[in-house]
Design an enzyme around this catalytic site. Structure first.
Site, mmCIF file in Angstrom:
data_model
loop_
_atom_site.group_PDB
_atom_site.id
_atom_site.type_symbol
_atom_site.label_atom_id
_atom_site.label_comp_id
_atom_site.label_asym_id
_atom_site.label_seq_id
_atom_site.Cartn_x
_atom_site.Cartn_y
_atom_site.Cartn_z
ATOM 1 N N GLU A 1 0.874 -1.183 0.000
ATOM 2 C CA GLU A 1 0.000 0.000 0.000
ATOM 3 C C GLU A 1 0.903 1.222 0.000
ATOM 4 O OE1 GLU A 1 -3.310 0.959 -0.134
ATOM 5 O OE2 GLU A 1 -2.415 2.933 0.086
ATOM 6 N N ASP B 1 -8.154 1.410 -7.619
ATOM 7 C CA ASP B 1 -8.678 2.705 -8.077
ATOM 8 C C ASP B 1 -8.902 2.625 -9.595
ATOM 9 O OD1 ASP B 1 -8.348 3.963 -5.486
ATOM 10 O OD2 ASP B 1 -6.200 3.870 -5.876
HETATM 11 N N1 SAM Z 1 -7.848 -3.465 -1.678
HETATM 12 C C1 SAM Z 1 -8.499 -2.668 -0.657
HETATM 13 C C2 SAM Z 1 -9.948 -3.049 -0.525
HETATM 14 O O1 SAM Z 1 -10.463 -3.703 -1.441
HETATM 15 O O2 SAM Z 1 -10.564 -2.719 0.500
HETATM 16 C C3 SAM Z 1 -8.338 -1.163 -0.928
HETATM 17 C C4 SAM Z 1 -9.005 -0.628 -2.156
HETATM 18 S S1 SAM Z 1 -8.682 1.096 -2.423
HETATM 19 C C5 SAM Z 1 -9.922 1.586 -3.532
HETATM 20 C C6 SAM Z 1 -7.252 1.051 -3.440
HETATM 21 C C7 SAM Z 1 -5.964 1.179 -2.662
HETATM 22 O O3 SAM Z 1 -4.882 0.943 -3.546
HETATM 23 C C8 SAM Z 1 -5.740 2.560 -2.073
HETATM 24 O O4 SAM Z 1 -5.501 2.440 -0.685
HETATM 25 C C9 SAM Z 1 -4.526 3.096 -2.820
HETATM 26 O O5 SAM Z 1 -3.702 3.924 -2.030
HETATM 27 C C10 SAM Z 1 -3.819 1.805 -3.218
HETATM 28 N N2 SAM Z 1 -2.977 1.945 -4.416
HETATM 29 C C11 SAM Z 1 -3.354 2.438 -5.614
HETATM 30 N N3 SAM Z 1 -2.334 2.434 -6.487
HETATM 31 C C12 SAM Z 1 -1.266 1.908 -5.800
HETATM 32 C C13 SAM Z 1 0.079 1.654 -6.144
HETATM 33 N N4 SAM Z 1 0.549 1.969 -7.360
HETATM 34 N N5 SAM Z 1 0.900 1.119 -5.221
HETATM 35 C C14 SAM Z 1 0.427 0.828 -3.976
HETATM 36 N N6 SAM Z 1 -0.834 1.064 -3.582
HETATM 37 C C15 SAM Z 1 -1.688 1.592 -4.478
#
Ligand code: SAM
Length: 211
Positions: free
Chosen positions: A69, A118
């Site tokens: 994350e 995302d």
């Molecule tokens: N997987 C979790 C869930 O389903 O509850 C979180 C979903 S949330 C919409 C997406 C997460 O992915 C966010 O916390 C964001 O910071 C992280 N994220 C997005 N792009 C990322 C990247 N390139 N590297 C690490 N984390 C990332």
């Protein structure tokens, strides 16, 4: 608005080097120092608050889980879960998976999970989508032969984009659910976001693919 800098988050992260690594520019990571029993490695990219990997690590002691994350403010919620219930087979990594290859050895991961990533709907942000060719290229390197990519999402456009991207990359889709929660799939472990969408009655998509 997402708070990227929660007060005290960095201090908390730095207090638990056994459970979490803050990957900075000069950080070198040797997963075998943590994965002492050389278990197969499964990794969730964009883990958020960590319910999914923490639950899986409790259920499957024969797998070593890595939760990635990028935001301190979010990963501390996962760290709190580990502090409350420590697990030998789970490591949290705070970094941007855009740099995955710099940190994770080639052919060292058996499975990658992308859960409720995302969607980045604007075309100019395509590269940030975790199923874009830029990311698939990295997954191919770090995954073992026959390694798997698992994706779940509520977002139909992201799902369609992922299918096309995976197909263009000559990967094979081995499993697909267009309404996971109303399917015959058993053993689903939900994520924080999935719980929210489930409670709203939203449809969840899932696929599994291999290179
Ligand atoms: N997987 C979790 C869930 O389903 O509850 C979180 C979903 S949330 C919409 C997406 C997460 O992915 C966010 O916390 C964001 O910071 C992280 N994220 C997005 N792009 C990322 C990247 N390139 N590297 C690490 N984390 C990332």
């Amino acid at each position: 608005m997402r708070l990227r800098n929660v007060k005290g988050a960095k201090d908390l992260i730095n207090s638990y080097p056994k459970y979490i690594v803050d990957i900075l520019e000069d950080t070198k990571l040797d997963l075998s120092e943590y994965n002492k029993n050389n278990l197969p490695v499964h990794m969730e990219i964009g883990m958020g608050k960590g319910k999914f990997v923490h639950t899986l690590a409790k259920l499957n002691k024969d797998v070593f889980y890595v939760g990635i994350e990028r935001f301190d403010s979010v990963i501390v919620r996962a760290l709190e879960k580990v502090i409350e219930e420590p697990l030998d087979n789970l490591l949290l990594l705070r970094f941007d998976a855009a740099d995955l290859r710099d940190i994770i050895k080639p052919s060292s991961v058996e499975r990658i999970y992308l859960n409720f990533s995302d969607p980045w709907p604007k075309v100019r942000h395509e590269k940030r989508r975790l199923a874009s060719p830029t990311f698939l290229k990295q997954y191919k390197e770090v995954l073992v032969d026959n390694g798997e990519l698992h994706q779940k999402t509520d977002n139909q456009s992201l799902f369609e984009y992922s299918i096309i991207s995976i197909n263009n990359y000559k990967m094979t889709i081995t499993e697909m659910y267009l309404d996971l929660h109303n399917s015959d799939y058993t053993g689903n472990v939900t994520t924080e976001f999935e719980e929210k969408f489930k409670n709203k009655g939203q449809r969840i998509y899932k696929l599994t693919a291999k290179f």
